[in-house]
Design a protein around this motif. Structure first.
Motif, mmCIF file in Angstrom:
data_model
loop_
_atom_site.group_PDB
_atom_site.id
_atom_site.type_symbol
_atom_site.label_atom_id
_atom_site.label_comp_id
_atom_site.label_asym_id
_atom_site.label_seq_id
_atom_site.Cartn_x
_atom_site.Cartn_y
_atom_site.Cartn_z
ATOM 1 N N LYS A 125 0.853 -1.186 0.000
ATOM 2 C CA LYS A 125 0.000 0.000 0.000
ATOM 3 C C LYS A 125 0.889 1.236 0.000
ATOM 4 O O LYS A 125 1.597 1.507 0.972
ATOM 5 C CB LYS A 125 -0.929 0.019 1.217
ATOM 6 N N LEU A 184 -2.136 -0.486 -4.650
ATOM 7 C CA LEU A 184 -2.807 -1.177 -3.547
ATOM 8 C C LEU A 184 -2.928 -2.640 -3.945
ATOM 9 O O LEU A 184 -3.546 -2.957 -4.964
ATOM 10 C CB LEU A 184 -4.213 -0.602 -3.311
ATOM 11 N N GLY A 186 -9.964 4.295 -3.051
ATOM 12 C CA GLY A 186 -8.721 3.698 -3.547
ATOM 13 C C GLY A 186 -7.521 4.596 -3.356
ATOM 14 O O GLY A 186 -7.218 5.038 -2.250
ATOM 15 N N LEU A 187 -6.844 4.917 -4.452
ATOM 16 C CA LEU A 187 -5.679 5.808 -4.417
ATOM 17 C C LEU A 187 -6.075 7.275 -4.566
ATOM 18 O O LEU A 187 -5.215 8.149 -4.597
ATOM 19 C CB LEU A 187 -4.693 5.430 -5.522
ATOM 20 N N GLU A 237 -16.067 5.041 1.324
ATOM 21 C CA GLU A 237 -14.952 4.094 1.334
ATOM 22 C C GLU A 237 -15.153 3.110 2.475
ATOM 23 O O GLU A 237 -15.437 3.504 3.606
ATOM 24 C CB GLU A 237 -13.617 4.834 1.498
ATOM 25 N N GLU A 292 -12.857 0.599 3.500
ATOM 26 C CA GLU A 292 -11.657 0.119 4.204
ATOM 27 C C GLU A 292 -11.064 1.259 5.038
ATOM 28 O O GLU A 292 -10.863 2.369 4.547
ATOM 29 C CB GLU A 292 -10.632 -0.388 3.184
ATOM 30 N N SER A 315 -8.096 2.042 6.579
ATOM 31 C CA SER A 315 -6.827 2.737 6.332
ATOM 32 C C SER A 315 -6.906 3.602 5.076
ATOM 33 O O SER A 315 -6.306 4.676 5.006
ATOM 34 C CB SER A 315 -5.668 1.741 6.222
ATOM 35 N N ILE A 316 -7.682 3.156 4.078
ATOM 36 C CA ILE A 316 -7.898 3.994 2.892
ATOM 37 C C ILE A 316 -8.757 5.192 3.257
ATOM 38 O O ILE A 316 -8.551 6.294 2.746
ATOM 39 C CB ILE A 316 -8.541 3.174 1.753
ATOM 40 N N ASP A 337 -6.718 8.009 4.295
ATOM 41 C CA ASP A 337 -6.204 8.745 3.134
ATOM 42 C C ASP A 337 -7.271 9.691 2.590
ATOM 43 O O ASP A 337 -6.967 10.819 2.182
ATOM 44 C CB ASP A 337 -5.781 7.774 2.029
#
Length: 205
Positions: A11, A16, A53-54, A74, A76, A78-79, A82
Motif C-alpha cells: 500500500k 494497492l 482507492g488511491l 470508502e 476500508e 486505512s484507505i 487517506d
C-alpha cells in the motif's frame, strides 16, 4: 454501517495490493483522466463516488467537474484515513466510512462514479461469485443507484477491454468513446490496453 480493516500486501501512493490482487494502481490514471475530461461537459452539481482507492478518480473529478458537493464512500479504514487527508485540500468533499449499500443515503446526485473493489472477507462482502450471483448483485446495485440519481443524473463506471459493454437494468447505455490506453495493471496481474468511456442514464416511465 459496515467497515473493514485489512492488511494490504502493498500500500503506497502508486499501488494497492490485497490478498495477491491489485486493488488499484497508478497505471489507471491516464484512462481515468480520459473519462473525466470527456465527461466534464456534464457539469454535475453533486457527485457520489463509491470507492476511494488511491484517490485518482476523486482528484480528477475535482479538477474537471468541480462539483459543489462530492460525497465519497470508502469501506476500508486505512484507505478512509487517506480520504480524510484528501478532504483537507478539497472542501466540497464529504467523506463517509462504510459499505454504501448499508448506509442511509438520502441525497440525490447528478453524477455517480462507481468503482469499488469487491473484497471478500468472511462472507461479509462480494467475492468470487458465480455469473448468476454477479448478475443479481449488478441488478440490485443498479436499482439502488437509480434511486440515488437526480432526474437527469448520470451513472459512470470504468470499462476495461474492447468487449461488449453490458446493459444495466433500468438504464440506457452510451459509449462515448473507445480508446487505446497505456497498459493498465489489472487485479489478476494481466495488462489491459483497451478501454471505453461510457455512461448510463435511468430509463423513465
Amino acid at each position: 454501517m459496515t467497515s473493514i480493516k485489512l492488511e494490504f500486501d502493498e500500500k503506497n501512493a502508486d499501488i494497492l495490493i490485497w490478498n495477491g490482487k491489485v486493488v488499484m494502481s497508478r497505471t489507471e490514471e491516464p484512462y481515468f483522466k480520459a473519462i473525466f475530461s470527456r465527461l466534464k461537459y456534464l457539469k454535475p452539481n453533486s457527485v457520489l463516488e463509491i470507492g476511494f482507492g488511491l484517490g485518482i478518480s476523486a482528484g480528477l473529478i475535482q479538477k474537471y467537474m468541480a462539483p459543489r458537493l462530492h460525497d465519497i464512500y470508502e469501506i476500508e479504514r486505512s484507505i478512509y484515513i487517506d480520504l480524510e487527508r484528501f478532504v483537507g485540500e478539497h472542501p466540497s468533499v464529504r467523506p463517509h466510512l462504510g459499505d454504501w449499500k448499508r448506509c442511509s443515503i438520502t441525497q440525490q446526485y447528478d453524477f455517480i462514479f462507481f468503482d469499488p473493489f469487491h473484497y471478500s472477507v468472511e462472507g461479509e462482502l462480494d467475492g468470487d461469485l458465480s455469473h448468476e450471483e454477479w448478475s443479481t448483485v449488478r441488478a440490485e446495485n443498479a436499482e439502488r443507484m437509480k434511486a440515488l440519481l437526480s432526474e437527469r443524473g448520470v451513472l459512470c463506471h470504468p470499462h476495461f477491454g474492447d468487449g461488449e459493454v453490458p446493459d444495466l437494468p433500468g438504464f440506457t447505455t452510451t459509449i462515448v468513446e473507445r480508446l487505446k490506453v497505456s497498459p493498465i495493471r489489472m487485479a489478476d496481474e494481466t495488462y489491459c490496453e483497451d478501454a471505453a468511456v461510457i455512461f448510463h442514464q435511468p430509463i423513465t416511465d
